[in-house]
Design a protein around this motif. Structure first.
Motif, short mmCIF file in Angstrom:
data_model
loop_
_atom_site.label_atom_id
_atom_site.label_comp_id
_atom_site.label_asym_id
_atom_site.label_seq_id
_atom_site.Cartn_x
_atom_site.Cartn_y
_atom_site.Cartn_z
N ALA A 181 -24.08 22.75 25.85
CA ALA A 181 -25.40 23.17 26.32
C ALA A 181 -25.26 24.48 27.07
N THR A 182 -26.27 25.34 26.94
CA THR A 182 -26.27 26.57 27.72
C THR A 182 -27.37 26.47 28.77
N GLY A 183 -27.18 27.12 29.88
CA GLY A 183 -28.24 27.15 30.89
C GLY A 183 -27.65 27.12 32.29
N ASP A 184 -27.89 28.21 33.05
CA ASP A 184 -27.36 28.28 34.40
C ASP A 184 -28.10 27.36 35.36
N GLU A 185 -29.25 26.85 34.92
CA GLU A 185 -30.04 25.96 35.78
C GLU A 185 -29.60 24.50 35.64
N LEU A 186 -28.67 24.23 34.75
CA LEU A 186 -28.36 22.84 34.42
C LEU A 186 -27.28 22.26 35.32
N LYS A 187 -27.56 21.10 35.85
CA LYS A 187 -26.59 20.41 36.72
C LYS A 187 -26.32 19.03 36.13
N ASP A 189 -33.21 24.24 39.74
CA ASP A 189 -32.22 23.55 38.91
C ASP A 189 -32.84 22.30 38.28
N ILE A 190 -32.25 21.86 37.18
CA ILE A 190 -32.67 20.57 36.59
C ILE A 190 -31.41 19.84 36.13
N TYR A 191 -31.56 18.56 35.96
CA TYR A 191 -30.42 17.81 35.42
C TYR A 191 -30.34 18.04 33.91
N GLU A 192 -29.14 18.25 33.47
CA GLU A 192 -28.88 18.46 32.05
C GLU A 192 -29.14 17.14 31.33
N SER A 193 -29.87 17.18 30.23
CA SER A 193 -30.09 15.91 29.50
C SER A 193 -29.82 16.01 28.00
N ASN A 194 -29.66 17.21 27.48
CA ASN A 194 -29.50 17.30 26.02
C ASN A 194 -28.14 16.85 25.52
N LEU A 195 -27.11 17.03 26.32
CA LEU A 195 -25.78 16.60 25.88
C LEU A 195 -25.76 15.09 25.68
N SER A 211 -25.37 23.44 19.38
CA SER A 211 -25.60 24.01 20.72
C SER A 211 -26.99 23.62 21.18
N SER A 212 -27.18 23.66 22.48
CA SER A 212 -28.51 23.39 23.04
C SER A 212 -28.93 24.57 23.91
N GLY A 213 -30.15 25.03 23.71
CA GLY A 213 -30.71 26.10 24.54
C GLY A 213 -30.25 27.48 24.11
N GLY A 214 -30.86 28.48 24.73
CA GLY A 214 -30.42 29.86 24.52
C GLY A 214 -30.67 30.42 23.14
N VAL A 215 -31.61 29.81 22.39
CA VAL A 215 -31.88 30.36 21.05
C VAL A 215 -33.27 30.98 20.93
N SER A 216 -34.01 31.03 22.04
CA SER A 216 -35.31 31.70 21.92
C SER A 216 -35.14 33.20 22.21
N VAL A 217 -36.18 33.85 22.68
CA VAL A 217 -36.09 35.31 22.76
C VAL A 217 -36.07 35.82 24.21
N TYR A 231 -31.89 35.85 28.54
CA TYR A 231 -30.61 35.16 28.68
C TYR A 231 -30.31 34.24 27.49
N ASP A 232 -31.02 34.48 26.40
CA ASP A 232 -30.81 33.64 25.21
C ASP A 232 -29.82 34.33 24.27
N TYR A 233 -28.53 34.05 24.49
CA TYR A 233 -27.48 34.79 23.79
C TYR A 233 -26.90 34.06 22.58
N LEU A 250 -29.94 24.01 18.70
CA LEU A 250 -31.13 23.28 19.15
C LEU A 250 -31.83 24.06 20.24
N PRO A 251 -33.15 23.92 20.34
CA PRO A 251 -33.85 24.52 21.48
C PRO A 251 -33.50 23.76 22.76
N GLY A 252 -33.80 24.36 23.91
CA GLY A 252 -33.40 23.76 25.18
C GLY A 252 -34.29 22.63 25.66
N ASN A 253 -35.60 22.75 25.45
CA ASN A 253 -36.49 21.70 25.94
C ASN A 253 -36.05 20.34 25.40
N ALA A 254 -36.09 19.36 26.29
CA ALA A 254 -35.51 18.06 25.93
C ALA A 254 -36.15 17.45 24.68
P1 AMP Z 1 -33.95 27.57 26.61
O1 AMP Z 1 -34.07 27.14 25.20
O2 AMP Z 1 -32.52 27.77 27.02
O3 AMP Z 1 -34.82 28.76 26.88
O4 AMP Z 1 -34.51 26.38 27.48
C1 AMP Z 1 -35.86 25.99 27.41
C2 AMP Z 1 -36.20 24.98 28.50
O5 AMP Z 1 -35.41 23.80 28.33
C3 AMP Z 1 -35.90 25.46 29.89
O6 AMP Z 1 -36.92 24.99 30.75
C4 AMP Z 1 -34.58 24.83 30.25
O7 AMP Z 1 -34.41 24.62 31.61
C5 AMP Z 1 -34.66 23.51 29.50
N1 AMP Z 1 -33.32 23.11 29.09
C6 AMP Z 1 -32.43 23.91 28.47
N2 AMP Z 1 -31.29 23.23 28.22
C7 AMP Z 1 -31.47 21.98 28.72
C8 AMP Z 1 -30.65 20.83 28.78
N3 AMP Z 1 -29.42 20.83 28.25
N4 AMP Z 1 -31.14 19.72 29.36
C9 AMP Z 1 -32.38 19.72 29.87
N5 AMP Z 1 -33.22 20.77 29.82
C10 AMP Z 1 -32.77 21.91 29.27
#
Ligand code: AMP
Ligand code: MG
Length: 422
Positions: free
Chosen positions: A187-193, A203-209, A252-258, A261-263, A305-309
């Protein structure tokens, strides 16, 4: 932007090419270990079934006169017995003779009909027919169910519990199945704990993994969880390199939009090929897939995969899971079970993308004793709403050009694979 159907086609193509390059992922496995695995070879019958003519009932195996079976009032001389595991050993019967026989026991040579015990009057040394029995009745013929060398299971078939009686009864101790698919994910995302860590502002709890692991654990897949990666191209490239060296598929999860920080997409592009990155599906438009080249073991497929759960979950289960199953069975793309159900309430939405609304499918008495499937929509459909997802058991598929659906209309639902209808 491509349609969902185009994305499915492209993924199919991508996986077909990959399968053609890596065709030999097969391993022998004890039958007892093989549940939930996919056959890589047809299974050929080792034995005919039944192995000889056997009785279908408890009764008397008779040798009738002139092909007439057992006629009312006719008397047969009782000369022995055949039971399971202890066939009659006295050789062929002569016309007018019979033996006591039990279900599953071998029918003696030249006996032609089994008369059920309820239809005879038995004396110490003879049996009298109380009612006629047609010639040849109540005998399961040798090879009637399974002929010698017939195909009893085919390559690509999933080994399920209901296949075990067949395979075990053939004396099959080992089958060839596909080796486990290796899926590395991060998963990508500096906000994920992680759970247990304290959350700073934003911050948010990581849930996609956990979600990816939960969906994929139902399949013969070795899961390689690479955790959360920093939102920098260097960290993502390093992770992609490690992931692709050790797996068949990288998810992968997250970081695929535009966003800035979507690398992920640019990193995959630099290391291989991004086949597509926008699919007209909802939730989940920022979807990116392709392959990573130059890994230790050659080419690795990449499913972003997109980041939203909820988006992440829906894209995984509706778009990628069918092709992951294709990679496992080597034969066909296998979507979740698609059913028709009656929509409980009116539904309105903006058209433009194929939408997968979370729904609750149930079965009721219906009319005229025919059960009917009904589906209700789980409230708000925003792509971060995990509560509705948790309560759902299917998605309702709404075609890209449809805006309103009236209650009572038929809709197509895609059932979560682990759902038993309540
Ligand atoms: P992103 O696709 O990286 O732009 O993420 C879109 C939204 O999904 C943001 O609000 C992120 O905080 C959230 N998000 C990204 N990755 C995760 C993850 N692994 N678990 C939970 N939420 C996530
Ligand atoms: Mg992000």
């Amino acid at each position: 932007m491509i349609s969902f159907a185009q994305a499915q086609d492209k993924l199919h193509q991508l996986c077909r090419t990959w399968l053609a390059t890596y065709p030999d992922a097969s391993e022998p496995l004890a039958l007892s270990e093989s549940l939930g695995r996919y056959l890589t070879q047809d299974v050929i019958a080792a034995l005919e079934l039944p192995r000889s003519d056997v009785s279908a009932m408890d009764g008397y195996a008779v040798c009738s006169q002139d092909g007439e079976g057992g006629l009312t009032s006719q008397v047969f001389t009782l000369i022995g017995e055949s039971r399971a595991g202890k066939p009659y050993s006295g050789g062929p019967l002569a016309p007018g003779e019979c033996v006591r026989i039990f279900t599953g026991a071998v029918v003696p040579e030249s006996a032609d009909t089994v008369v059920i015990q309820e239809n005879v009057e038995r004396n110490s040394a003879s049996v009298r027919m109380l009612q006629s029995t047609p010639f040849g009745a109540n005998i399961r013929r040798r090879g009637e169910e399974i002929g010698a060398e017939s195909v009893i299971a085919t390559a690509g078939q999933l080994i399920t519990p209901n296949m075990i009686p067949l395979l075990a009864s053939q004396g099959i101790a080992e089958v060839k199945v596909r080796a486990k698919l290796r899926v590395a994910f991060f998963a990508t995302g500096d906000e994920l704990k992680a759970a247990g860590e304290s959350l700073g502002e934003g911050d948010i709890y990581e849930s996609n993994l956990a979600s990816i692991a939960a969906v994929l654990r139902y399949y013969p897949i070795d899961l390689i969880n690479l955790g959360v990666v920093e939102d920098t191209p260097e960290a993502i490239k390093a992770c992609l390199a490690e992931a692709s060296n050790n797996s068949d598929v990288v998810v992968s999860s997250g970081g695929v939009s535009v966003g800035d920080y979507d690398y992920v997409r640019q990193c995959v592009d630099a290391m291989g090929v991004v086949s597509d990155y926008k699919v007209a599906m909802k939730p989940g438009k920022p979807v990116c897939f392709g392959h990573i080249d130059g890994a230790k073991n050659g080419q690795t497929l990449f499913f972003g995969l997109p980041g939203n759960a909820v988006s992440s979950f829906v894209v995984l289960t509706e778009l990628y899971l069918p092709v992951l199953k294709y990679l496992l069975n080597g034969q066909r793309v296998t979507p979740n079970t698609q059913l028709e159900a009656i929509l409980e309430t009116d539904l309105s939405r903006r058209s433009g993308r194929l939408e997968f609304q979370r729904g609750l499918l149930s079965q009721d008495e219906g009319t005229a004793g025919r059960p009917s499937l009904r589906v209700s929509v789980m409230g708000s459909q925003d792509s971060h709403r995990v509560l509705g997802l948790a309560r759902a058991n299917c998605t309702i598929k709404i075609a890209a050009d449809v805006e309103h659906i009236r209650a009572g209309s038929k809709v197509t639902v895609s059932v979560f694979p682990w759902t038993d209808l309540q």
